[in-house]
Design an enzyme around this catalytic site. Structure first.
Site, PDB file in Angstrom:
ATOM      1  N   GLU A   1       0.836  -1.203   0.000  1.00  0.00           N
ATOM      2  CA  GLU A   1       0.000   0.000   0.000  1.00  0.00           C
ATOM      3  C   GLU A   1       0.874   1.257   0.000  1.00  0.00           C
ATOM      4  O   GLU A   1       0.371   2.367   0.157  1.00  0.00           O
ATOM      5  CB  GLU A   1      -0.916  -0.009   1.219  1.00  0.00           C
ATOM      6  CG  GLU A   1      -2.134  -0.904   1.039  1.00  0.00           C
ATOM      7  CD  GLU A   1      -1.791  -2.359   0.800  1.00  0.00           C
ATOM      8  OE1 GLU A   1      -1.029  -2.928   1.594  1.00  0.00           O
ATOM      9  OE2 GLU A   1      -2.253  -2.937  -0.202  1.00  0.00           O
TER      10      GLU A   1
ATOM     11  N   ASP B   1      -7.382  -5.327  -5.070  1.00  0.00           N
ATOM     12  CA  ASP B   1      -6.500  -5.623  -3.933  1.00  0.00           C
ATOM     13  C   ASP B   1      -6.501  -7.099  -3.568  1.00  0.00           C
ATOM     14  O   ASP B   1      -6.457  -7.452  -2.400  1.00  0.00           O
ATOM     15  CB  ASP B   1      -6.861  -4.763  -2.698  1.00  0.00           C
ATOM     16  CG  ASP B   1      -5.845  -4.932  -1.568  1.00  0.00           C
ATOM     17  OD1 ASP B   1      -4.642  -5.064  -1.872  1.00  0.00           O
ATOM     18  OD2 ASP B   1      -6.255  -4.935  -0.395  1.00  0.00           O
TER      19      ASP B   1
ATOM     20  N   ASN C   1      -0.582  -7.673  -3.898  1.00  0.00           N
ATOM     21  CA  ASN C   1      -1.298  -6.835  -4.863  1.00  0.00           C
ATOM     22  C   ASN C   1      -0.333  -5.877  -5.567  1.00  0.00           C
ATOM     23  O   ASN C   1       0.660  -5.464  -4.991  1.00  0.00           O
ATOM     24  CB  ASN C   1      -2.385  -6.028  -4.156  1.00  0.00           C
ATOM     25  CG  ASN C   1      -1.808  -5.061  -3.134  1.00  0.00           C
ATOM     26  OD1 ASN C   1      -1.428  -5.460  -2.036  1.00  0.00           O
ATOM     27  ND2 ASN C   1      -1.714  -3.784  -3.479  1.00  0.00           N
TER      28      ASN C   1
END
Lengths: 623, 198
Positions: free
Chosen positions: A223, A349, A307
């Site tokens: 992220e 994701d 991801n």
């Protein structure tokens, strides 16, 4: 009476306006049925043999629990059978031990040589408890003192998924990116190696795998635009042996002449560069923060990849290799053998880092060496682990983002209605970003032939937003609001028959089941709930036989071991948190449904059920 | 503008796409000078003021321009997303970083205290942005953050995402003198019990 009802309605309405009530479940007709989208290369042929892990990967049970996955096969099966559906009703708490940290506790307690080892969430304390003495007194405590700023690059609470004991060492990772080997006798570090750099957004939360004289570690940061990698260290010295990136040119990914992927889409040169916009692979994620598995039989290391970044897929057209898939590598030098991508060009994701369970299984009339992987994208994959061919892929949770997996190409069949868009909210996408199942590991019993899957039943609304890359900061670009899946139960534990490709039973839970499961020789499955119940179910029927309320929600990995007195013990950590429990363990406000990457929208009621905590519990029959 | 600032600004610009503004030289020069001045006294974060019976506060004259300033909070909202503040703090509710829409402030919730946290960073994971983001923009972000917990901003929320129309920060919002006994209590530090009487 009338007045108070009106007042109540008013309160509920205002709460709803502030996103403090859980949204309505997604209607059942929004998702596909298993019959519609489940596929296998052949019909079930259970007569071809019994499903079990090989003895090299699951040696005879010695009653210890030296690695989070119990054995290399990752069955999390304990053969102990003092506890049975009949005796479990007398199961009692024997001791509890405060971890001194009220954050999400995801680790498995480790038991070796009558000592129990526990690593906590940040600040990653390690405790060694003497099981041979009454009350299991503390032998030593080690405080690694990770840099506090590392909390600022941890996407989803400051968790740690555990350590392992091997050759007199307890080996674990710290949030700020160290791998540390402690002398089990003294608790003193034998070596510590700094692998991650928080100033580029790297952290480490996974449990290292120790095998064959090496320690295998991967980084977190999907992220934050962190480029994913996997590293092998020498077990004796902590020195780097090899490093493989999960994006970029073949030389960085350790792809060479040995690389023989099964499907065409993984064949070519430098696909880790060519399947991205220019230079986007450098900040493209593909991190390895979940489970790696060492195959002692085939001498292969399997690991998923996370991801791609950013979440906004409009900013990275292409397959985004080698993210959201699985590698088979040579454990000696890291060379890639094969790769399979669960989710090319991920838009939701769906990290590919969940557990791999190594089994010998009947398929198509003969026995196959398979790995079973339960992906975030909602499918149970049964993969021939010798070559990376997908034998079957069936949904185990609510799915509408894809319409099944095309077994000729290996690619998921995209549902265009659930593709994410820039500036436009796409509603009721299933599964949600955290998946039909997140990192929490399943177990497998050779007695029942079933997998015990702890999972989620959640969906989401998603809007892509343009996002800038600023090194060391979040690189997400999505406005997400999660919601319950069909039926409204946000979690479940499902017993799954991998041969028949279908569920046998399922226990519905109000909250996502974020703990692992352990299954025993007495045909019991243990798991914990986010509202603080520790439960035992009949492994054959799914009937709840016993439960006990602990101090805080459970998101850890329960274990079963044989104590110095020869009796069976069950241990688990409480301490709610993690991504799904951030509403309790973190300073998060329920009025912002988009908080914690959209998780708060579906978990805003958790504070009514549990508070932050962190305690080791050990259970046994009275004796 | 110091050469150090120029360099850092260029780094920030290189990292950002689309290119973020780096502020005007005049503003930045003033800001650096003012920061140096404010730095001599510092910004008080703690409500514990040894020996006093109320909380000591510092006021930063640079903050004045950002009160009652609708443009500042709107620009701050845009910058909050552009610089990925929203990646950790979401739309005010938090996640990787703490919530900013409640009334709890770990390092102080006055405008100059928020600005100070942005400039210096904080040890549990807040990056330091001093010299990396133009100071005017840091003040605008501070104004937006201060606005998130205002009753006016909270009241404008409709649905599961907090208000997208932040209210300007009224000067009165930061005019209390810090800690005081809660309403309904008596501010009598000399209280003693008399009696019991016959």
């Amino acid at each position: 009476m009338k007045t108070s009802l009106a007042a109540l309605t008013l309160v509920l309405m205002s709460a709803s306006a502030l996103a403090q009530t859980v949204p309505e479940p997604v209607p059942v007709n929004e998702i596909f049925t298993a019959e519609q989208i489940g596929h296998g290369l052949s019909k079930p042929t259970p007569e071809a043999g019994k499903t079990a892990a090989s003895p090299q990967n699951a040696p005879q049970d010695d009653g210890q629990w030296t690695m989070p996955s119990k054995n290399y096969a990752s069955t999390r099966y304990s053969s102990l059978n003092e506890l049975t559906p009949a005796t479990v009703k007398q199961l009692q708490p024997l001791l509890s031990f405060s971890l001194g940290v009220n954050k999400g506790q995801e680790a498995a307690p480790i038991v070796a040589d009558n000592t129990m080892y526990v690593v906590t969430a940040y600040p990653n304390y390690v405790y060694a408890l003497d099981l041979a003495k009454p009350g299991a007194p503390l032998k030593w405590k080690f405080a690694p003192r990770p840099i506090p700023a590392s909390q600022g690059v941890a996407c989803c609470d400051v968790v740690n998924r555990g350590g392992s004991v091997d050759k007199g060492k307890y080996i674990f990772n710290t949030l700020d990116g160290q791998t540390i080997a402690l002398d089990v006798k003294t608790g003193k570090p034998l070596w510590r190696t700094q692998l991650g750099n928080i100033n580029v957004g790297e952290s480490i939360t996974m449990a290292p795998v120790v095998a064959d004289g090496r320690v295998y570690v991967g980084n977190s940061g999907g992220e934050l635009g962190v480029r994913g990698w996997v590293i092998a260290l020498d077990e004796d010295s902590g020195k780097l042996l090899w490093k493989a990136y999960n994006t970029g040119p073949d030389k960085d990914v350790l792809i060479g002449g040995q690389f023989k992927p099964y499907y065409t889409s993984a064949k070519g040169t430098d696909l880790g560069v060519k399947t991205w916009p220019p230079d986007a692979w450098k900040i493209g994620g593909g991190n390895m923060w979940g489970w790696m598995t060492y195959d002692a039989e085939l001498h292969t290391l399997y690991h998923g990849t996370g991801n791609p970044g950013p979440w906004n897929a409009d900013q990275r057209p292409g397959d985004n290799k080698w993210t959201a898939g699985i590698f088979a590598r040579d454990p000696g030098d890291g060379t890639a053998h094969w790769f399979y991508q669960f989710t090319p060009h991920d838009e939701h994701d769906y990290d590919g880092i969940n557990e791999q369970i190594l089994l010998d299984m009947p398929f198509g009339g003969s026995m196959h060496k398979v790995l079973v992987h339960l992906d975030r994208n909602g499918y149970v994959y049964v993969i021939d682990r010798t070559n990376g061919e997908v034998l079957s892929a069936d949904p185990f949770g609510p799915v509408n983002s894809t319409k099944g997996v095309d077994l000729r190409t290996g690619r998921p069949i995209i549902n265009p209605e659930k593709q994410t868009k820039l500036g436009e909210t796409v509603r009721n996408i299933c599964p949600t970003a955290s998946g039909a199942k997140d990192w929490q590991p399943s177990s497998f019993s050779p007695r029942t032939g079933l997998l015990y899957i702890p999972h989620e039943n959640m969906c989401m609304d998603w809007m892509n937003e343009q996002v800038n890359y600023i090194v060391g900061t979040p690189y997400v670009g999505a406005l997400v609001h999660m919601k319950p899946g069909p039926g409204g139960n946000r979690g479940a534990v499902t017993a799954w028959d991998p041969v028949q490709r279908k569920p046998v039973w399922s226990i519905k839970e109000n909250f996502p089941v974020w703990s692992g499961t352990v299954v025993t020789g007495g045909d019991l499955v243990f798991y914990g709930t986010m509202d603080g119940w520790f439960k035992a179910a009949n492994a054959r029927t799914g009937e709840i036989l016993w439960k006990y309320k602990v101090d805080s929600g459970i998101i850890g990995q329960p274990i079963s071991y044989k104590g110095p007195d020869g009796h069976q013990y069950i241990a688990v950590l409480s301490g709610v948190g993690g991504w799904s429990g951030a509403i309790v363990s973190g300073p998060v406000d329920p009025r912002d449904g988009s908080a914690a990457l959209g998780m708060i929208n579906v978990m805003s009621d958790l504070p009514k059920y549990t508070t932050a905590g962190g305690t080791l519990y050990v259970f046994a029959l009275p004796h | 503008m110091s050469s150090r600032f120029l360099t850092n600004c260029m780094i920030a610009a290189a990292l950002l796409s689309p290119l973020a503004g780096c502020g005007h030289a005049g503003h930045s020069g003033d800001a650096v000078a003012a920061a140096a001045q404010a730095g001599t006294e510092g910004v008080i974060d703690s409500a514990l003021a040894p020996g006093l019976n109320h909380t000591a506060i510092t006021t930063d004259p640079r903050a004045a321009a950002y009160y009652d300033n609708a443009e500042a909070v709107n620009e701050g909202k845009r910058l909050f997303a552009q610089y990925n503040c929203s990646g950790c703090h979401s739309n005010g509710g938090g996640g990787m970083g703490p919530s900013l829409m409640d009334s709890e402030w770990i390092y102080g919730g006055r405008l100059e205290q928020i600005h100070q946290s942005l400039v210096e960073g904080r040890p549990n994971g807040m990056p330091s942005w001093g010299g990396k983001i133009p100071d005017k923009q840091l003040w605008e972000i501070s104004a937006y953050v201060r606005s998130l917990s205002l009753p006016q901003t909270l009241a404008a929320q409709n649905g599961p995402t907090p208000s997208q129309t932040p209210a300007p920060v009224p000067r009165s919002a930061d005019q209390d003198t810090g800690w005081a006994p809660p309403p309904g209590t008596t501010n009598d530090y000399g209280a003693t019990t008399l009696g019991p009487h016959e």
